[in-house]
Motif scaffolding. Sequence first.
Motif, PDB file in Angstrom:
ATOM      1  N   ASP A  40     -96.790  21.547 -43.594  1.00  0.00           N
ATOM      2  CA  ASP A  40     -95.825  20.541 -43.152  1.00  0.00           C
ATOM      3  C   ASP A  40     -94.507  21.191 -42.742  1.00  0.00           C
ATOM      4  N   ILE A  43     -94.904  22.803 -39.319  1.00  0.00           N
ATOM      5  CA  ILE A  43     -94.893  21.775 -38.281  1.00  0.00           C
ATOM      6  C   ILE A  43     -93.461  21.284 -38.048  1.00  0.00           C
ATOM      7  N   GLU A  44     -92.710  21.126 -39.114  1.00  0.00           N
ATOM      8  CA  GLU A  44     -91.313  20.704 -38.997  1.00  0.00           C
ATOM      9  C   GLU A  44     -90.489  21.740 -38.221  1.00  0.00           C
ATOM     10  N   ILE A  46     -91.601  23.792 -35.914  1.00  0.00           N
ATOM     11  CA  ILE A  46     -91.996  23.679 -34.500  1.00  0.00           C
ATOM     12  C   ILE A  46     -91.353  22.448 -33.869  1.00  0.00           C
ATOM     13  N   ASP A  47     -91.348  21.339 -34.597  1.00  0.00           N
ATOM     14  CA  ASP A  47     -90.708  20.120 -34.087  1.00  0.00           C
ATOM     15  C   ASP A  47     -89.220  20.343 -33.834  1.00  0.00           C
ATOM     16  N   ASP A  48     -88.558  21.061 -34.749  1.00  0.00           N
ATOM     17  CA  ASP A  48     -87.134  21.365 -34.575  1.00  0.00           C
ATOM     18  C   ASP A  48     -86.902  22.223 -33.334  1.00  0.00           C
ATOM     19  N   GLU A  50     -88.811  22.351 -30.675  1.00  0.00           N
ATOM     20  CA  GLU A  50     -89.060  21.494 -29.518  1.00  0.00           C
ATOM     21  C   GLU A  50     -87.860  20.589 -29.232  1.00  0.00           C
ATOM     22  N   THR A  51     -87.282  20.038 -30.283  1.00  0.00           N
ATOM     23  CA  THR A  51     -86.102  19.183 -30.131  1.00  0.00           C
ATOM     24  C   THR A  51     -84.934  19.970 -29.539  1.00  0.00           C
ATOM     25  N   ARG A  54     -85.436  20.563 -25.829  1.00  0.00           N
ATOM     26  CA  ARG A  54     -85.115  19.358 -25.058  1.00  0.00           C
ATOM     27  C   ARG A  54     -83.600  19.151 -24.960  1.00  0.00           C
TER      28      ARG A  54
END
Length: 61
Positions: A40, A43-44, A46-48, A50-51, A54
Amino acid sequence: MGSPIKDKNSQVSFLKQRLNMFLDVLDAIEPEETELEDIDRLIEMIDDLETKCREFNNREE
């Protein structure tokens, strides 16, 4: 929090540092001892990333 990073070179440098941190964490993980919380957290991370990508992409110079 610090001030927003607007310079493209600084943005790329920031993203490289964050990606290297992710890779260090990934290298340190022992597959036999990995728990769901570890996955988890990856994944967090990677999400950070990606954010941030952007965010940087949408900022004006």
